[in-house]
Design an enzyme around this catalytic site. Structure first.
Site, short mmCIF file in Angstrom:
data_model
loop_
_atom_site.label_atom_id
_atom_site.label_comp_id
_atom_site.label_asym_id
_atom_site.label_seq_id
_atom_site.Cartn_x
_atom_site.Cartn_y
_atom_site.Cartn_z
N LYS A 121 0.83 -1.20 0.00
CA LYS A 121 0.00 0.00 0.00
C LYS A 121 0.86 1.26 0.00
CE LYS A 121 -1.42 2.36 3.34
NZ LYS A 121 -1.93 2.90 4.61
N ASP A 139 -6.30 1.03 0.86
CA ASP A 139 -6.39 1.08 2.32
C ASP A 139 -7.80 0.67 2.73
OD1 ASP A 139 -7.99 3.24 1.69
OD2 ASP A 139 -6.89 4.68 2.90
#
Length: 218
Positions: A121, A139
């Site tokens: 991420k 996320d």
């Protein structure tokens, strides 16, 4: 509604309603963005932006932070979530940048993932924001909003969500789409109380349509 039609409608509305979409993290260089994103794990951007001014004043570059110990860094980030782990990660990351990349933030996923504290991420955020690559960071907001709207269906992992979104969003839109979904999840499609009444996607959103149907049947 077919998948292609849903994506077309959703993306068109985001383009119209949110023409400017960018990270809310405050930074002045690729290194500072990387630090801020590492700090943002399980922590709000608002909190990170309160922490980073003093941190960046003390350690504005990888060279400066590489001289710091985790204990030094901890003093600046103690109000962040998991400060001990993040302080160790930041110290290690800065040193790795110097030893392996000449102090520069690398521009590939594989290289970014070699840095302490950097997962997929975080790497995708850096690739998207710094290098304008078609990288989709997933996320909790992106994961939730994509599923609720119907851009993904029963996605079990962030990686599967990432792959589905990248496959179906035009490459030129992917950097913005990451921020569209995050900001929509942060301010409208909230985890506990989504504000469907204020949502410009309510008429095509699977979650909103199911909620409305359930309400009408009561």
């Amino acid at each position: 509604m077919k998948k292609a039609e849903r994506y077309s409608i959703v993306l068109d509305r985001f383009r119209r309603e949110m023409p400017v979409a960018e990270t809310e993290l405050e930074f002045a260089s690729p290194f500072q963005l990387l630090v801020a994103v590492i700090l943002s794990a399980q922590c709000t951007d608002k909190r990170v932006n309160l922490i980073t001014p003093a941190l960046f004043e003390a350690y504005p570059t990888a060279e400066a932070m590489a001289e710091a110990t985790p204990d030094d860094i901890f003093d600046y980030i103690r109000s962040c979530s998991y400060p001990n782990n993040k302080a160790k990660a930041l110290a290690g990351m800065a040193r790795r940048l110097l030893s392996d990349f000449g102090g520069e933030v690398p521009a590939t996923m594989d290289e970014l993932l070699t840095l302490p504290g950097v997962g997929r991420k975080t790497a995708n955020v850096v690739l998207s924001v710094v290098y304008d690559r078609p990288a989709m960071a997933v996320d909790t907001h992106v994961f939730r909003v994509a599923e609720r709207i119907g851009l993904t269906t029963r996605s079990r992992t962030p990686l599967s969500t990432e792959k589905t979104l990248v496959e179906n969003i035009p490459e030129s839109d992917i950097p913005r789409a990451h921020h569209w979904l995050i900001l929509h999840g942060r301010y409208v499609c909230k985890a506990r109380r989504p504000d469907c009444g204020a949502c410009f996607l309510a008429d095509v959103c699977r979650y909103a349509l199911r909620a409305a149907k359930a309400g009408n049947s009561e």
